[in-house]
Design an enzyme around this catalytic site. Structure first.
Site, PDB file in Angstrom:
ATOM      1  CD  GLU A  65      62.909  20.714  53.928  1.00 18.81           C
ATOM      2  OE1 GLU A  65      61.710  20.685  54.284  1.00 18.81           O
ATOM      3  OE2 GLU A  65      63.737  19.844  54.273  1.00 18.81           O
ATOM      4  CG  ASN A  66      57.318  25.436  53.624  1.00 21.93           C
ATOM      5  OD1 ASN A  66      56.361  24.805  54.035  1.00 21.93           O
ATOM      6  ND2 ASN A  66      57.689  25.389  52.351  1.00 21.93           N
ATOM      7  CD  GLU A  68      47.708   1.786  47.120  1.00 20.50           C
ATOM      8  OE1 GLU A  68      47.740   2.312  45.991  1.00 20.50           O
ATOM      9  OE2 GLU A  68      48.173   0.650  47.348  1.00 20.50           O
ATOM     10  CG  ASP A  90      52.068  22.277  46.683  1.00 20.11           C
ATOM     11  OD1 ASP A  90      52.225  23.498  46.854  1.00 20.11           O
ATOM     12  OD2 ASP A  90      52.875  21.564  46.072  1.00 20.11           O
ATOM     13  N   GLY A  91      49.561  24.578  46.703  1.00 17.95           N
ATOM     14  CA  GLY A  91      48.840  25.375  45.707  1.00 17.95           C
ATOM     15  C   GLY A  91      48.106  26.577  46.260  1.00 17.95           C
TER      16      GLY A  91
HETATM   17  C1  FPP Z   1      50.893  25.415  50.434  1.00 18.61           C
HETATM   18  O1  FPP Z   1      50.779  26.210  49.309  1.00 18.61           O
HETATM   19  C2  FPP Z   1      51.093  26.222  51.656  1.00 18.61           C
HETATM   20  C3  FPP Z   1      51.800  25.846  52.746  1.00 18.61           C
HETATM   21  C4  FPP Z   1      52.430  24.525  52.807  1.00 18.61           C
HETATM   22  C5  FPP Z   1      51.986  26.757  53.934  1.00 18.61           C
HETATM   23  C6  FPP Z   1      50.763  27.209  54.681  1.00 18.61           C
HETATM   24  C7  FPP Z   1      49.645  26.269  54.961  1.00 18.61           C
HETATM   25  C8  FPP Z   1      48.396  26.700  55.339  1.00 18.61           C
HETATM   26  C9  FPP Z   1      48.064  28.144  55.490  1.00 18.61           C
HETATM   27  C10 FPP Z   1      47.319  25.730  55.616  1.00 18.61           C
HETATM   28  C11 FPP Z   1      47.401  25.149  57.009  1.00 18.61           C
HETATM   29  C12 FPP Z   1      46.819  26.027  58.010  1.00 18.61           C
HETATM   30  C13 FPP Z   1      46.831  25.818  59.360  1.00 18.61           C
HETATM   31  C14 FPP Z   1      46.140  26.801  60.235  1.00 18.61           C
HETATM   32  C15 FPP Z   1      47.490  24.639  59.993  1.00 18.61           C
HETATM   33  P1  FPP Z   1      52.033  26.931  48.605  1.00 18.61           P
HETATM   34  O2  FPP Z   1      52.275  28.241  49.254  1.00 18.61           O
HETATM   35  O3  FPP Z   1      53.202  26.015  48.582  1.00 18.61           O
HETATM   36  O4  FPP Z   1      51.448  27.155  47.168  1.00 18.61           O
HETATM   37  P2  FPP Z   1      52.217  27.338  45.770  1.00 18.61           P
HETATM   38  O5  FPP Z   1      52.974  26.068  45.523  1.00 18.61           O
HETATM   39  O6  FPP Z   1      51.113  27.542  44.802  1.00 18.61           O
HETATM   40  O7  FPP Z   1      53.106  28.528  45.924  1.00 18.61           O
END
Ligand code: FPP
Length: 236
Positions: free
Chosen positions: A64-65, A199, A17-18
């Protein structure tokens, strides 16, 4: 860091996250954060599996994304497709077995093709498992498990924890240690069945900055935890 005197969890879960906030704080577009997160994941995943951890499960994209903007979803799907094709050989060379958890619906043919290729190519590797949760929801996993059990006409007398684990998207051991980055204290529908005795570790660092030193610190903390699984040691 030398892991010899540390407790090493068999299965590590990571709610990454983040990425967005990492980019925003630097005055960049959210997509830059995702690119940096993907770069970090490659290094971190390989590092963790090189330390004796048997399985790493990462929450790459929740069901949900899909509620995010069309632009962000398209960017992420293209990023996944590109990364999985680029890394096809490197995961294989590192003897890592890649598996995916989640529903296939809503994913493009192109993405499914590279996911299948990665799974097939690395299927017999023995140097640890990277479980990538994509279009994943723990509740959907439970719904899908119940449907599969029903379709197979399994008698109630056969249903126990072991059988349910077999019917999940992948048959994996329980998660021992869950890490969530970026100062959020939620499970967000991630591997609820497998997390029962995990944990939990929450830290402020945004995922792109959660490097191998940060992971070492997390393992130092895990080593100090007293896992009782409901029991009490009366000799203490
Ligand atoms: C997290 O930050 C991001 C995600 C859960 C989506 C994308 C994930 C990646 C790009 C890493 C995995 C990559 C691969 C190739 C498997 P956020 O967008 O939720 O951050 P925020 O909470 O600061 O908006």
């Amino acid at each position: 860091m030398d892991y010899n005197n540390l407790k090493v969890p068999a299965h590590v879960g990571i709610i990454l996250d983040g990425n967005g906030r990492w980019a925003k704080e630097k005055g960049m577009n959210r997509t830059e954060g995702h690119k940096e997160g993907a770069k970090n994941l490659k290094i971190l995943g390989k590092y963790i599996l090189s330390k004796g951890v048997k399985v790493v499960s990462i929450y790459a994209f929740s069901s949900e994304n899909f509620k995010r903007s069309k632009e962000e979803v398209t960017f992420l799907m293209n990023l996944f497709t590109a990364k999985f094709s680029e890394e096809l050989n490197s995961f294989h060379d590192d003897n890592i077995k890649v598996v995916f958890s989640g529903r296939r619906e809503k994913l493009s043919k192109k993405l499914l093709y590279v996911m299948d290729k990665l799974t097939e190519k690395t299927n017999h590797n023995t140097g640890g498992i990277l479980n990538i949760c994509l279009n994943y929801s723990a509740r959907n996993e439970i719904i899908d498990m119940v449907k599969k059990i029903n379709n197979d006409n399994i008698d109630n007398s056969m249903i126990d924890e072991k059988l349910i684990s077999k019917y999940m998207y992948n048959e994996l051991p329980d998660i021992d240690f869950l890490i969530r980055t970026s100062n959020e204290y939620r499970l967000s529908n991630f591997m609820l069945w497998q997390l029962s005795y995990a944990e939990l570790y929450f830290c402020k660092t945004y995922f792109p900055d959660f490097n191998t030193d940060e992971f070492d610190n997390a393992i130092l903390e895990y080593t100090k935890r007293d896992r009782r699984f409901g029991k009490i040691d009366y000799s203490k």
